[in-house]
Scaffold this motif. Structure first.
Motif, PDB file in Angstrom:
ATOM      1  N   SER A  96       0.851  -1.193   0.000  1.00 19.88           N
ATOM      2  CA  SER A  96       0.000   0.000   0.000  1.00 19.88           C
ATOM      3  C   SER A  96       0.881   1.235   0.000  1.00 19.88           C
ATOM      4  O   SER A  96       2.102   1.140   0.200  1.00 19.88           O
ATOM      5  N   SER A 111      -0.769   6.181   7.609  1.00 23.65           N
ATOM      6  CA  SER A 111      -2.004   5.690   8.229  1.00 23.65           C
ATOM      7  C   SER A 111      -2.522   6.722   9.220  1.00 23.65           C
ATOM      8  O   SER A 111      -1.752   7.351   9.941  1.00 23.65           O
ATOM      9  N   GLU A 146      -9.708   7.991   4.292  1.00 25.49           N
ATOM     10  CA  GLU A 146      -8.301   7.909   4.644  1.00 25.49           C
ATOM     11  C   GLU A 146      -7.888   6.473   4.931  1.00 25.49           C
ATOM     12  O   GLU A 146      -8.735   5.576   5.023  1.00 25.49           O
ATOM     13  N   LYS A 147      -6.598   6.268   5.086  1.00 23.27           N
ATOM     14  CA  LYS A 147      -6.039   4.943   5.342  1.00 23.27           C
ATOM     15  C   LYS A 147      -5.953   4.731   6.853  1.00 23.27           C
ATOM     16  O   LYS A 147      -5.323   5.503   7.561  1.00 23.27           O
ATOM     17  N   ASP A 181      -4.276  -1.385   5.425  1.00 22.19           N
ATOM     18  CA  ASP A 181      -5.506  -0.901   4.795  1.00 22.19           C
ATOM     19  C   ASP A 181      -5.192  -0.465   3.357  1.00 22.19           C
ATOM     20  O   ASP A 181      -4.073  -0.049   3.050  1.00 22.19           O
ATOM     21  N   ARG A 182      -6.193  -0.560   2.485  1.00 22.53           N
ATOM     22  CA  ARG A 182      -6.080  -0.144   1.081  1.00 22.53           C
ATOM     23  C   ARG A 182      -4.893  -0.830   0.399  1.00 22.53           C
ATOM     24  O   ARG A 182      -4.130  -0.208  -0.348  1.00 22.53           O
ATOM     25  N   CYS A 183      -4.726  -2.105   0.693  1.00 20.71           N
ATOM     26  CA  CYS A 183      -3.635  -2.898   0.108  1.00 20.71           C
ATOM     27  C   CYS A 183      -4.105  -3.691  -1.103  1.00 20.71           C
ATOM     28  O   CYS A 183      -5.289  -4.033  -1.236  1.00 20.71           O
ATOM     29  N   ARG A 193     -12.188  -3.019   0.042  1.00 21.76           N
ATOM     30  CA  ARG A 193     -11.369  -2.076   0.803  1.00 21.76           C
ATOM     31  C   ARG A 193      -9.897  -2.477   0.822  1.00 21.76           C
ATOM     32  O   ARG A 193      -9.005  -1.645   0.642  1.00 21.76           O
ATOM     33  N   SER A 194      -9.623  -3.775   1.085  1.00 20.28           N
ATOM     34  CA  SER A 194      -8.228  -4.214   1.176  1.00 20.28           C
ATOM     35  C   SER A 194      -8.124  -5.725   1.004  1.00 20.28           C
ATOM     36  O   SER A 194      -9.000  -6.468   1.456  1.00 20.28           O
ATOM     37  N   SER A 232     -15.468  -2.032   2.740  1.00 18.10           N
ATOM     38  CA  SER A 232     -15.657  -0.667   3.244  1.00 18.10           C
ATOM     39  C   SER A 232     -17.011  -0.531   3.937  1.00 18.10           C
ATOM     40  O   SER A 232     -17.962  -1.224   3.572  1.00 18.10           O
ATOM     41  N   TYR A 286     -13.967   0.772   6.692  1.00 16.62           N
ATOM     42  CA  TYR A 286     -13.085   0.118   7.654  1.00 16.62           C
ATOM     43  C   TYR A 286     -13.259   0.811   9.004  1.00 16.62           C
ATOM     44  O   TYR A 286     -12.549   1.755   9.338  1.00 16.62           O
ATOM     45  N   ASP A 302       4.331   4.215  10.114  1.00 18.60           N
ATOM     46  CA  ASP A 302       3.571   4.247   8.864  1.00 18.60           C
ATOM     47  C   ASP A 302       4.025   3.229   7.832  1.00 18.60           C
ATOM     48  O   ASP A 302       3.199   2.715   7.065  1.00 18.60           O
TER      49      ASP A 302
END
Length: 408
Positions: free
Chosen positions: A115, A119, A129-130, A135-137, A168-169, A191, A193, A385
């Motif tokens: 990703s 975060s 947002e992450k 997340d968001r991978c 979402r991920s 989503s 999350y 992060d």
């Protein structure tokens, strides 16, 4: 009236008889446990017990352990070592949770979560947002000729379209090869999350390690549906009923072909998770299928561990071995189950520098119990992060000597 008194006396006698029987049964079971302890002079000397007639609880536990206290399961991990090539640390990029490493066509292959960006946690705008580094991978893969210098080959499995269970991920991936086909199992999140989101496990398969990959339309594993949240607040610790050990999340999936079936090992997180004397209340479970694609049915014996975090399992001696780390009263142990379900502690190790271990599946895992842990991949937190993938090694620890002293 007389009949009622006789009836009550009969019930009382039955209760007393049953209680006495249970007491005798318990005493007999205790005697059997004591009978199993063979207190020889050699064992007393080996364990350093002062008086065989005054055994502490600790001495009794020691005597109940295997009398052949070998160290074939005892190992020590080295510090992590940075990789070269495309998998070196890159600011602004998360690469984490490497899969097992397999060797195909003269090259090593690994899959991992990838990703971009920092975060924000749950305090930010979770819709846009992450939340976490995972997340968001999407799932990417890389190859290497020597296991040290890696080339990032590209995207393997992407997040799903909006509204799907994996939109979402997709992250924390594991690879399985079976009969010339390749299978990737991984975590999924839909989503938004939020704190109470319940993730699931997805699957993708291909005829080549390079893809293309076909994704399952539905998850192959979901959390238990028997916990009850308390109120509407986004708080995962407020529950009316906790439910099964995996009532909140199913994490870190790994499929092992075993005795003609497919054992999907996973980490469970429970709604209303507590902190116990061993730390976080984390346990492992297994779901079993006749076909790699499922359906996977959770074992009635779940949970199969009292501790653990990331799943790290391998076949050994007709059973399944597991490295248990991070959380719970049995953390930092290596365990083994002759049936893949009933695990016993084989060694307690001094600590594990490697996390989210990617085992070297090309190793000869039957050579000795921990051979498969001699080398592999892990990840490290470069900062809060961003993470990068690194390598680890381990070695058998068989002697202890002071500086300048010859080991036995």
């Amino acid at each position: 009236m007389k009949k009622n008194i006789i009836k009550l006396l009969s019930i009382a006698c039955l209760f007393i008889f049953t209680a006495c029987s249970e007491t005798k049964k318990t005493e007999k079971e205790t005697d059997k446990v004591e009978e199993k302890i063979v207190v020889t002079d050699e064992l007393i000397d080996e364990l350093g017990i002062t008086n065989r007639d005054s055994l502490s609880a600790a001495s009794k536990r020691a005597l109940q352990w295997s009398q052949d206290l070998g160290n074939e399961w005892f190992i020590q991990f080295s510090d992590l070592k940075p990789l070269k090539g495309d998998l070196t640390y890159e600011e602004g990029v998360v690469r984490r949770d490497p899969s097992a490493v397999i060797k195909e066509n003269g090259k090593y292959y690994v899959w991992y979560s990838k990703s971009l960006g920092p975060s924000q946690g749950f305090g930010g705008d979770v819709a846009n947002e992450k939340v976490f580094p995972w997340d968001r991978c999407d799932i990417w893969y890389a190859t290497s000729e020597d296991g040290e210098t890696w080339k990032e080959e590209g995207l393997a499995v992407a997040r799903g379209e909006k509204g799907t269970y994996d939109d979402r991920s997709v992250f924390t991936v594991e690879i399985m090869k079976f009969e010339d086909k390749y299978y990737l199992c991984y975590q999924t999140v839909k989503s938004p999350y939020n704190v109470r989101v319940k993730n699931q496990v997805g699957l993708a398969w291909s005829d080549s390690p390079n893809g293309p990959w076909t994704k399952s339309e539905e998850p192959i594993l979901s959390p238990a549906d028997n916990g009850v949240w308390k109120g509407e607040e986004q708080n995962r610790f407020l529950v009316e009923k906790k439910g099964d050990f995996d009532s909140h999340k199913v994490h870190d999936p790994c499929i092992i072909p075993y005795k003609g079936k497919f054992y999907l090992y996973y980490k469970g997180e429970q709604m209303g998770e507590k902190i116990t004397f061993g730390g976080r209340q984390i346990r492992h479970g297994v779901a079993i299928a006749d076909n790699p694609l499922g359906p996977y049915v959770k074992s009635p014996y779940n949970p199969i561990s009292n501790s653990g975090h990331e799943i790290c399992v391998w076949p050994y001696n007709d059973g399944i071995a597991a490295l248990i780390t991070t959380d719970g009263p049995e953390k930092n142990t290596i365990q083994w189950a002759p049936d893949g379900i009933n695990f016993e502690i084989m060694s307690v190790i001094p600590g594990v520098s490697a996390h989210a271990i990617g085992l070297d599946r090309s190793a000869d895992n039957e050579k000795e119990p921990t051979e498969i842990l001699r080398w592999g991949l892990s990840h490290i937190y470069n900062n809060s992060d961003y993470q990068s993938i690194m390598s680890f090694t381990s070695e058998r620890k068989t002697t202890h000597a002071a500086k300048g002293e010859k080991a036995k």
